[in-house]
Every structure is written in C-alpha cells, then in structure tokens.
Design a protein around this motif. Structure first.
Motif, PDB file in Angstrom:
ATOM      1  N   ASP A  30       0.844  -1.196   0.000  1.00  0.00           N
ATOM      2  CA  ASP A  30       0.000   0.000   0.000  1.00  0.00           C
ATOM      3  C   ASP A  30       0.882   1.250   0.000  1.00  0.00           C
ATOM      4  O   ASP A  30       0.794   2.106   0.891  1.00  0.00           O
ATOM      5  N   LEU A  31       1.746   1.343  -0.998  1.00  0.00           N
ATOM      6  CA  LEU A  31       2.676   2.455  -1.139  1.00  0.00           C
ATOM      7  C   LEU A  31       3.033   2.591  -2.611  1.00  0.00           C
ATOM      8  O   LEU A  31       3.409   1.600  -3.242  1.00  0.00           O
ATOM      9  N   CYS A  32       2.911   3.792  -3.140  1.00  0.00           N
ATOM     10  CA  CYS A  32       3.253   3.998  -4.551  1.00  0.00           C
ATOM     11  C   CYS A  32       4.754   4.251  -4.688  1.00  0.00           C
ATOM     12  O   CYS A  32       5.442   4.540  -3.705  1.00  0.00           O
ATOM     13  N   ALA A  33       5.249   4.170  -5.907  1.00  0.00           N
ATOM     14  CA  ALA A  33       6.684   4.333  -6.142  1.00  0.00           C
ATOM     15  C   ALA A  33       7.151   5.739  -5.781  1.00  0.00           C
ATOM     16  O   ALA A  33       8.237   5.917  -5.229  1.00  0.00           O
ATOM     17  N   GLY A  34       6.335   6.739  -6.059  1.00  0.00           N
ATOM     18  CA  GLY A  34       6.728   8.114  -5.761  1.00  0.00           C
ATOM     19  C   GLY A  34       6.871   8.373  -4.280  1.00  0.00           C
ATOM     20  O   GLY A  34       7.879   8.955  -3.839  1.00  0.00           O
ATOM     21  N   CYS A  35       5.896   7.946  -3.493  1.00  0.00           N
ATOM     22  CA  CYS A  35       5.963   8.154  -2.042  1.00  0.00           C
ATOM     23  C   CYS A  35       7.081   7.312  -1.420  1.00  0.00           C
ATOM     24  O   CYS A  35       7.750   7.747  -0.486  1.00  0.00           O
ATOM     25  N   ALA A  36       7.284   6.118  -1.962  1.00  0.00           N
ATOM     26  CA  ALA A  36       8.360   5.267  -1.451  1.00  0.00           C
ATOM     27  C   ALA A  36       9.713   5.938  -1.645  1.00  0.00           C
ATOM     28  O   ALA A  36      10.588   5.873  -0.771  1.00  0.00           O
ATOM     29  N   ALA A  37       9.891   6.602  -2.779  1.00  0.00           N
ATOM     30  CA  ALA A  37      11.167   7.255  -3.073  1.00  0.00           C
ATOM     31  C   ALA A  37      11.428   8.439  -2.151  1.00  0.00           C
ATOM     32  O   ALA A  37      12.586   8.815  -1.942  1.00  0.00           O
ATOM     33  N   GLU A  38      10.375   9.031  -1.614  1.00  0.00           N
ATOM     34  CA  GLU A  38      10.526  10.207  -0.762  1.00  0.00           C
ATOM     35  C   GLU A  38      10.726   9.870   0.710  1.00  0.00           C
ATOM     36  O   GLU A  38      11.065  10.752   1.505  1.00  0.00           O
ATOM     37  N   LEU A  39      10.529   8.628   1.097  1.00  0.00           N
ATOM     38  CA  LEU A  39      10.700   8.260   2.502  1.00  0.00           C
ATOM     39  C   LEU A  39      12.179   8.338   2.892  1.00  0.00           C
ATOM     40  O   LEU A  39      13.059   7.959   2.114  1.00  0.00           O
ATOM     41  N   PRO A  40      12.484   8.817   4.100  1.00  0.00           N
ATOM     42  CA  PRO A  40      13.885   9.042   4.508  1.00  0.00           C
ATOM     43  C   PRO A  40      14.561   7.765   5.014  1.00  0.00           C
ATOM     44  O   PRO A  40      14.474   7.415   6.189  1.00  0.00           O
ATOM     45  N   HIS A  41      15.247   7.086   4.153  1.00  0.00           N
ATOM     46  CA  HIS A  41      15.927   5.845   4.534  1.00  0.00           C
ATOM     47  C   HIS A  41      17.133   6.148   5.425  1.00  0.00           C
ATOM     48  O   HIS A  41      17.831   7.148   5.235  1.00  0.00           O
ATOM     49  N   ASN A  42      17.352   5.263   6.369  1.00  0.00           N
ATOM     50  CA  ASN A  42      18.466   5.439   7.317  1.00  0.00           C
ATOM     51  C   ASN A  42      19.680   4.657   6.832  1.00  0.00           C
ATOM     52  O   ASN A  42      20.114   3.680   7.444  1.00  0.00           O
ATOM     53  N   ARG A  43      20.255   5.109   5.747  1.00  0.00           N
ATOM     54  CA  ARG A  43      21.345   4.363   5.105  1.00  0.00           C
ATOM     55  C   ARG A  43      22.711   4.658   5.721  1.00  0.00           C
ATOM     56  O   ARG A  43      23.610   3.836   5.630  1.00  0.00           O
ATOM     57  N   HIS A  44      22.884   5.813   6.322  1.00  0.00           N
ATOM     58  CA  HIS A  44      24.178   6.185   6.893  1.00  0.00           C
ATOM     59  C   HIS A  44      24.002   6.331   8.403  1.00  0.00           C
ATOM     60  O   HIS A  44      23.523   7.351   8.891  1.00  0.00           O
ATOM     61  N   ALA A  45      24.380   5.280   9.120  1.00  0.00           N
ATOM     62  CA  ALA A  45      24.099   5.234  10.553  1.00  0.00           C
ATOM     63  C   ALA A  45      25.111   4.361  11.264  1.00  0.00           C
ATOM     64  O   ALA A  45      25.845   3.581  10.642  1.00  0.00           O
ATOM     65  N   CYS A  46      25.155   4.482  12.574  1.00  0.00           N
ATOM     66  CA  CYS A  46      26.014   3.645  13.410  1.00  0.00           C
ATOM     67  C   CYS A  46      25.662   2.177  13.218  1.00  0.00           C
ATOM     68  O   CYS A  46      24.483   1.805  13.274  1.00  0.00           O
ATOM     69  N   TRP A  47      26.673   1.369  12.997  1.00  0.00           N
ATOM     70  CA  TRP A  47      26.445  -0.066  12.777  1.00  0.00           C
ATOM     71  C   TRP A  47      25.828  -0.730  13.997  1.00  0.00           C
ATOM     72  O   TRP A  47      25.007  -1.632  13.863  1.00  0.00           O
ATOM     73  N   ARG A  48      26.183  -0.243  15.194  1.00  0.00           N
ATOM     74  CA  ARG A  48      25.747  -0.894  16.429  1.00  0.00           C
ATOM     75  C   ARG A  48      24.334  -0.466  16.861  1.00  0.00           C
ATOM     76  O   ARG A  48      23.518  -1.297  17.229  1.00  0.00           O
ATOM     77  N   CYS A  49      24.060   0.847  16.828  1.00  0.00           N
ATOM     78  CA  CYS A  49      22.779   1.335  17.366  1.00  0.00           C
ATOM     79  C   CYS A  49      21.924   2.052  16.328  1.00  0.00           C
ATOM     80  O   CYS A  49      20.816   2.498  16.664  1.00  0.00           O
ATOM     81  N   ALA A  50      22.403   2.207  15.102  1.00  0.00           N
ATOM     82  CA  ALA A  50      21.662   2.842  14.008  1.00  0.00           C
ATOM     83  C   ALA A  50      21.407   4.328  14.211  1.00  0.00           C
ATOM     84  O   ALA A  50      20.552   4.902  13.552  1.00  0.00           O
ATOM     85  N   GLN A  51      22.158   4.968  15.121  1.00  0.00           N
ATOM     86  CA  GLN A  51      22.064   6.422  15.247  1.00  0.00           C
ATOM     87  C   GLN A  51      22.453   7.053  13.914  1.00  0.00           C
ATOM     88  O   GLN A  51      23.532   6.788  13.392  1.00  0.00           O
TER      89      GLN A  51
END
Length: 236
Positions: A30-51
């Motif tokens: 229940d998510l379109c491609a456009g809205c999915a692309a705008e969601l803020p992915h947490n790609r750059h974060a602490c390996w241990r705690c994901a900060q």
C-alpha cells in the motif's frame, strides 16, 4: 474453468493503494513508487545502534556513544529515519488501529533486512507491551510488524517468552536519563530461552533504552547474540 487463487482474488477485489497519497500501490504494498522514493531511509548510521550520521561514513562505523559504552546488543538494522511521512505512518500503526499500515511497515523492514543480508536469527521477538497497555490498545504494533517480517523471511516469531511486567510511564514523556531508570526491571522472561541468536522487533528506536533493557535481560539468561530490527530510528 480455472479457479482464481486467493491472493489473486484479493488483489483484484482490494488492489494495493498508497496509504500516503491514494495512488495505486506497487505489487501488494500500500505504497506507490513516488511516495516510497521520498521516505527518509536510514542508510548512513552507526552499525551498532543505528544512530543516524550527518555525513557518509564506512558501513561498519560506530558512533561515539557505542565506542565509549557498547550497548548489550550486537547490531541494529533500521529502515527509516523518524522524519517526513514516517511519524504519520508510525502513529497510524501504533495508536489508530491501522493494521494495514503495520503490514506495510513490516514489509519495508523485511526488505531492509534482506538488503543488509545479516546471518538470520533463530527467532524474532517483538518488544512486549504491558497487559494493561495491550488491553487499552487492543494489539501490539511490534508484534504485528514482526509477524509480517517473519512471514517474509520465514523466521518464527516468539511473543510469549518475554513479558513486560511493570506498567511504566510512557517513554515519550521522559528525558533520556529518566528513561533508563523508568525501565529497570520492566521486562522478564516467562521461560528459559531456547535459542542463542535472536532479533528484537520494534517500531521506533529513540534512545535505545527499551531494547537495551530487554537485551540485558536476554543476555543474562544466556542468549549469545541479539540484534535489533526496527522500522525507524529517531536522532539527528
């Protein structure tokens, strides 16, 4: 006449529709491609705690807090930063009874875990709610998310071995320091763990106090490796 499969029939009668904008969803989401692309992915974060980090760093980088005082869990995988449309999705899943949103969040988390490709745990454990809170809400959003992740990754979900035994003040109402004291003794095991590698499932990590306390209880009971899989991470 060839019979239509149940999943195909459901797709025909109830086509996927984007929760955020109402457009057609992609596949069974229940998510379109456009809205999915705008969601803020947490790609750059602490390996241990994901900060979240403010700049790009190597994948195995630890934040200063985890370097100084490592948490009682091995690793954290999160999908989104708690920004943009993510708070809306979280509130809908957590407080408004919209289990279709919890299903979508579970699908997004499962996709993130598959992309991270960690060694899979033996079992998924959703962060439990106190019975009083569960009666008030009618469901545990972390369990609903865990069920979707478990189906996607073919991992069992154990929601009976860990219990929340203290009805504590909601963490969102407390400071970071008060949160740590608030959860002391809040969790207990209802039976000895039968596994050595687990992943705790949560919706949002803010200070990591909740998952740290539950991880501490599991580690004391002999669980050797504990990962945190959460949909979103709050932070800078």
């Amino acid at each position: 006449m060839r019979l239509i499969g149940i999943s195909a029939l459901k797709s025909t009668l109830f086509p996927a529709t984007c929760i955020l904008c109402g457009a057609a969803g992609v596949g069974d989401r229940d998510l379109c491609a456009g809205c999915a692309a705008e969601l803020p992915h947490n790609r750059h974060a602490c390996w241990r705690c994901a900060q979240p980090f403010s700049t790009t760093k190597p994948p195995d980088t630890l934040c200063r807090r985890c370097q100084r005082q490592p948490p009682p869990f091995t690793r954290t995988i999160t999908t989104f930063r708690y920004q943009g449309a993510v708070p809306f999705l979280m509130i809908s899943a957590k407080f408004e009874g919209k289990l279709n949103v919890a299903r979508l969040l579970g699908q997004c988390l499962a996709e993130r875990v598959i992309a991270a490709a960690p060694p899979l745990p033996e079992v998924l454990i959703p962060v439990p709610l106190h019975p009083q809170r569960l009666r008030e809400r009618g469901y545990n959003q972390s369990l609903e998310i865990a069920r979707v992740v478990g189906r996607e990754l073919q991992i069992s979900v154990d929601y009976q071995s860990c219990a929340r035994v203290l009805a504590t003040t909601p963490q969102t109402e407390l400071s970071a320091r008060a949160r740590r004291h608030n959860l002391r003794g809040a969790f207990a095991l209802t039976r000895p763990p039968q596994w050595s590698r687990v992943a705790l499932i949560d919706d949002v990590m803010t200070t990591a106090t909740t998952v740290s306390e539950l991880s501490r209880v599991l580690a004391l009971a002999g669980v050797a490796e504990i990962e945190i899989w959460a949909v979103a991470r709050a932070g800078k």
